[in-house]
Design an enzyme around this catalytic site. Structure first.
Site, PDB file in Angstrom:
ATOM      1  N   SER A  16       0.679  -1.326   0.015  1.00  0.00           N
ATOM      2  CA  SER A  16       0.171   0.234  -0.188  1.00  0.00           C
ATOM      3  C   SER A  16       0.807   1.309  -0.007  1.00  0.00           C
ATOM      4  O   SER A  16       0.549   2.250  -0.053  1.00  0.00           O
ATOM      5  CB  SER A  16      -1.169   0.024   1.534  1.00  0.00           C
ATOM      6  OG  SER A  16      -0.052   0.027   2.542  1.00  0.00           O
ATOM      7  N   THR A  37      -1.723  -5.433  -0.006  1.00  0.00           N
ATOM      8  CA  THR A  37      -2.221  -6.024   1.582  1.00  0.00           C
ATOM      9  C   THR A  37      -1.277  -4.384   2.638  1.00  0.00           C
ATOM     10  O   THR A  37      -0.367  -4.156   2.077  1.00  0.00           O
ATOM     11  CB  THR A  37      -1.480  -6.886   2.233  1.00  0.00           C
ATOM     12  OG1 THR A  37      -0.220  -6.482   2.783  1.00  0.00           O
ATOM     13  CG2 THR A  37      -1.609  -7.965   0.841  1.00  0.00           C
ATOM     14  N   SER A 149      16.997  -6.265   3.271  1.00  0.00           N
ATOM     15  CA  SER A 149      17.516  -5.069   2.971  1.00  0.00           C
ATOM     16  C   SER A 149      19.365  -4.671   2.935  1.00  0.00           C
ATOM     17  O   SER A 149      19.844  -6.389   3.527  1.00  0.00           O
ATOM     18  CB  SER A 149      17.183  -4.689   4.323  1.00  0.00           C
ATOM     19  OG  SER A 149      18.315  -3.135   4.505  1.00  0.00           O
ATOM     20  N   TYR A 162      16.405  -6.231  13.656  1.00  0.00           N
ATOM     21  CA  TYR A 162      16.329  -6.279  11.615  1.00  0.00           C
ATOM     22  C   TYR A 162      17.469  -7.295  11.156  1.00  0.00           C
ATOM     23  O   TYR A 162      16.389  -7.941  10.539  1.00  0.00           O
ATOM     24  CB  TYR A 162      16.285  -4.575  11.489  1.00  0.00           C
ATOM     25  CG  TYR A 162      15.437  -4.298  10.147  1.00  0.00           C
ATOM     26  CD1 TYR A 162      14.137  -4.373   9.859  1.00  0.00           C
ATOM     27  CD2 TYR A 162      17.153  -3.970   9.477  1.00  0.00           C
ATOM     28  CE1 TYR A 162      14.264  -3.678   8.339  1.00  0.00           C
ATOM     29  CE2 TYR A 162      16.445  -3.080   8.676  1.00  0.00           C
ATOM     30  CZ  TYR A 162      15.020  -3.584   7.505  1.00  0.00           C
ATOM     31  OH  TYR A 162      14.762  -3.278   7.000  1.00  0.00           O
ATOM     32  N   ALA A 164      18.774  -9.592  11.678  1.00  0.00           N
ATOM     33  CA  ALA A 164      18.902 -10.847  12.012  1.00  0.00           C
ATOM     34  C   ALA A 164      17.849 -11.583  10.996  1.00  0.00           C
ATOM     35  O   ALA A 164      18.204 -12.384  10.794  1.00  0.00           O
ATOM     36  CB  ALA A 164      18.339 -11.366  13.445  1.00  0.00           C
ATOM     37  N   ALA A 165      16.523 -10.508  11.333  1.00  0.00           N
ATOM     38  CA  ALA A 165      15.509 -11.064  10.458  1.00  0.00           C
ATOM     39  C   ALA A 165      15.371 -11.181   9.359  1.00  0.00           C
ATOM     40  O   ALA A 165      14.735 -12.051   8.773  1.00  0.00           O
ATOM     41  CB  ALA A 165      14.513 -10.181  11.068  1.00  0.00           C
ATOM     42  N   LYS A 166      16.055 -10.021   8.620  1.00  0.00           N
ATOM     43  CA  LYS A 166      16.392  -9.846   7.280  1.00  0.00           C
ATOM     44  C   LYS A 166      16.681 -11.503   6.907  1.00  0.00           C
ATOM     45  O   LYS A 166      17.157 -11.760   5.136  1.00  0.00           O
ATOM     46  CB  LYS A 166      16.714  -8.554   7.152  1.00  0.00           C
ATOM     47  CG  LYS A 166      16.027  -7.481   6.920  1.00  0.00           C
ATOM     48  CD  LYS A 166      15.139  -7.804   5.771  1.00  0.00           C
ATOM     49  CE  LYS A 166      13.602  -6.775   5.633  1.00  0.00           C
ATOM     50  NZ  LYS A 166      12.457  -7.040   5.082  1.00  0.00           N
TER      51      LYS A 166
END
Ligand SMILES: NC(=O)c1ccc[n+]([C@@H]2O[C@H](COP(=O)([O-])OP(=O)(O)OC[C@H]3O[C@@H](n4cnc5c(N)ncnc54)[C@H](OP(=O)(O)O)[C@@H]3O)[C@@H](O)[C@H]2O)c1
Length: 253
Positions: A16, A37, A149, A162, A164-166
């Site tokens: 969006s 979404t 990222s 952040y 770690a997640a990416k």
């Protein structure tokens, strides 16, 4: 070049605004049907879906919140009921976290703060892939693009969780590529560098902007459309045999 996207059903999470909105537009321009979404911005999402659907192929906006697992299931179910499946998934939604207060150390972040953040930025994306991939296998065609990222590659002070997640998305894509590759499904990662979304432009201090520009070979930051171009290629029929790869779009930084 024919991207082979006419009539394809594309799901763009977090479509969006920002990079996701540019991706949604790029697919619509290629004649794809686009489900984008949103989490909270229903008006902006509906407006964009109306614009993309007008005079072209269908578009829809559906609610999808990383922190609400039911919405992950229901968003995919809605698209599947309306259009019969998803051919291309662009997993772009992100839960942002406030920056750590200056002087606060990594080890001082409470478990309750970082565990939920890590979970929201990883588990719903993996679940979304699970939900769409069976149909892709059955039709022997699918494209999955995960948005990571530059922080996953370069690191950035204060963005350990952040990062770690990416980073996890990269390992996930490498392995998933093996599982689905012989079924005609290709999965790749796009790594944006700092990108001139509205959110970034409104919050970017001049000195950071200058520093970024000074260390970027092309001398400019990426636009959301720059990122969308890379996503569009990897998530199209023009990408015939590239899988498990990471493409960085950062002006060469
Ligand atoms: N912009 C950059 O410089 C940059 C750099 C590297 C990587 N990235 C990555 O690129 C992707 C897009 O970033 P962006 O800068 O374009 O973001 P953005 O402009 O902030 O847009 C975020 C999108 O995700 C949705 N969203 C926000 N919180 C959500 C949640 N908890 N659950 C589900 N959806 C949520 C938003 O919907 P609502 O508006 O309805 O909340 C919006 O559609 C992200 O994966 C980000 O990590 C961005």
């Amino acid at each position: 070049m024919d991207m082979g996207l006419t009539g394809r059903r594309v799901l763009v999470t977090g479509g969006s605004s920002g990079i996701g909105a540019a991706v949604a537009r790029a697919y619509a321009d290629e004649g794809a049907r686009v489900a984008l979404t949103y989490r909270g911005g229903d008006e902006a999402a509906e407006r964009l879906a109306r614009e993309l659907g007008a005079g072209r192929h269908a578009a829809m906006a559906v609610r999808y919140s990383l922190g609400e697992p039911d919405t992950v299931e229901s968003a995919v179910a809605t698209v599947t009921e309306r259009w019969g499946g998803v051919d291309v998934l662009v997993a772009n939604a992100v839960r942002w976290a406030p920056r750590r207060a200056p002087g606060t150390r990594f080890e001082e972040v409470a478990s309750g703060d970082w565990r939920g953040f890590l979970d929201d930025n990883l588990a719903p994306t993996l679940r979304t892939v699970q939900l769409v991939v069976a149909g892709m296998r059955a039709r022997s065609w699918g494209r999955i693009v995960l948005i990571s990222s530059h922080v996953a590659l370069d690191g950035h002070r204060g963005q350990e969780f952040y990062g770690a997640a990416k980073s996890a998305l990269h390992g996930f894509a490498r392995s998933l590529a093996w599982d689905v590759g012989r079924d005609g499904v290709l999965v790749n990662v796009v790594c944006p560098g700092l990108t001139t979304t509205e959110r970034v432009l409104t919050g970017l201090p001049d000195e950071i902007r200058e520093r970024e520009l000074g260390s970027t070979p092309t001398g400019r930051l990426s636009s959301p459309e720059d990122i969308a171009g890379a996503v569009l290629f990897l998530g199209s029929a023009a990408n015939a045999n590239t899988t498990g790869q990471t493409l960085t779009v950062s002006g060469g930084r």
